[in-house]
Design a protein around this motif. Sequence first.
Motif, short mmCIF file in Angstrom:
data_model
loop_
_atom_site.label_atom_id
_atom_site.label_comp_id
_atom_site.label_asym_id
_atom_site.label_seq_id
_atom_site.Cartn_x
_atom_site.Cartn_y
_atom_site.Cartn_z
N MET A 148 -11.07 46.69 -15.41
CA MET A 148 -10.36 47.94 -15.63
C MET A 148 -9.05 47.70 -16.39
O MET A 148 -8.69 48.46 -17.29
CB MET A 148 -10.06 48.63 -14.30
CG MET A 148 -9.45 50.02 -14.47
SD MET A 148 -8.62 50.62 -12.98
CE MET A 148 -7.15 49.56 -12.97
N GLU A 149 -8.34 46.62 -16.03
CA GLU A 149 -7.10 46.33 -16.72
C GLU A 149 -7.36 46.02 -18.20
O GLU A 149 -6.59 46.43 -19.08
CB GLU A 149 -6.38 45.15 -16.06
CG GLU A 149 -5.02 44.90 -16.68
CD GLU A 149 -4.26 43.77 -16.02
OE1 GLU A 149 -3.04 43.89 -15.90
OE2 GLU A 149 -4.90 42.76 -15.65
N MET A 150 -8.45 45.32 -18.48
CA MET A 150 -8.81 45.05 -19.86
C MET A 150 -9.13 46.35 -20.59
O MET A 150 -8.68 46.57 -21.73
CB MET A 150 -10.00 44.10 -19.93
CG MET A 150 -10.49 43.82 -21.34
SD MET A 150 -9.35 42.85 -22.31
CE MET A 150 -9.81 41.18 -21.74
N ALA A 151 -9.89 47.25 -19.94
CA ALA A 151 -10.21 48.54 -20.56
C ALA A 151 -8.94 49.32 -20.85
O ALA A 151 -8.81 49.96 -21.90
CB ALA A 151 -11.13 49.34 -19.64
N ARG A 152 -7.99 49.25 -19.94
CA ARG A 152 -6.72 49.96 -20.11
C ARG A 152 -5.95 49.41 -21.32
O ARG A 152 -5.38 50.17 -22.10
CB ARG A 152 -5.89 49.83 -18.83
CG ARG A 152 -4.69 50.72 -18.75
CD ARG A 152 -4.16 50.83 -17.34
NE ARG A 152 -3.85 49.53 -16.75
CZ ARG A 152 -3.36 49.38 -15.53
NH1 ARG A 152 -3.12 50.45 -14.77
NH2 ARG A 152 -3.09 48.18 -15.05
#
Length: 242
Positions: A148-152
């Motif tokens: 999720m952090e990468m997607a963000r």
Amino acid sequence: MSAQLEISNLQKRFGGLVAVAGVSFSLAPGEVVGLLGPNGSGKTTVLNMISGALPCDGGTVRVGGADITRLKPHQVAKHGVARTFQLVRPLPTLNVAENVLLSLAFGKHRHWGKEARDRVEEKLEFVGLAGRGQEKVGNLTYIDQKRMEMARALASEPDLLLLDEWLAGLNPSELRIGIELVQHLQGQGMTVLLVEHIMEAVRALCSRCIVMSAGEKIAEGPSAEVLQEPAVIKAYLGDDHA
């Protein structure tokens, strides 16, 4: 070809402590480069100055030819820079999709309505979280929080991605997933500066490495060669191993 990232004589002090002492290096577009060094060597401080989280005491930071040295983090993001942190920092009151959606406000371009929602889903699918946007972030496993952090970070449409120990804390199977995800970014031509202690990941991802110790750059070059240099071995393992 001009550099995607160029830092020159970067300096940072905390009181009497010199955290970064005249560090210079550059990244070409599409390069994935490791920024290595033992704990306390100044790696994260360098990322903080590039991303605008910390002001520089000296030197310059240029991204895509533009001088961003004195800019605030939201201004740096507009120049195509995104980053992850050593510890995942989700917003717990928002669901997964909302966490990613928020970053669209700080990217190079503004997106609204269905276009924004479609872009969020595209990034979630890319990192392996397709269809999970409505989940609470507190229900995610550690690797899925990392996804999720990468997607963000990717939702802000960066040209330069700063990964600060993004692979730390993963078990062997999760580590392989994480490495493959960064390799997908490599394949798309993303420029990545990777702070990492996991040598398996460094060897798999980084054609070139920069090594810091006590705030100074002590080595730079092809990864296989740099990791064998006596000064690098000494910095990591001590005099007995050099």
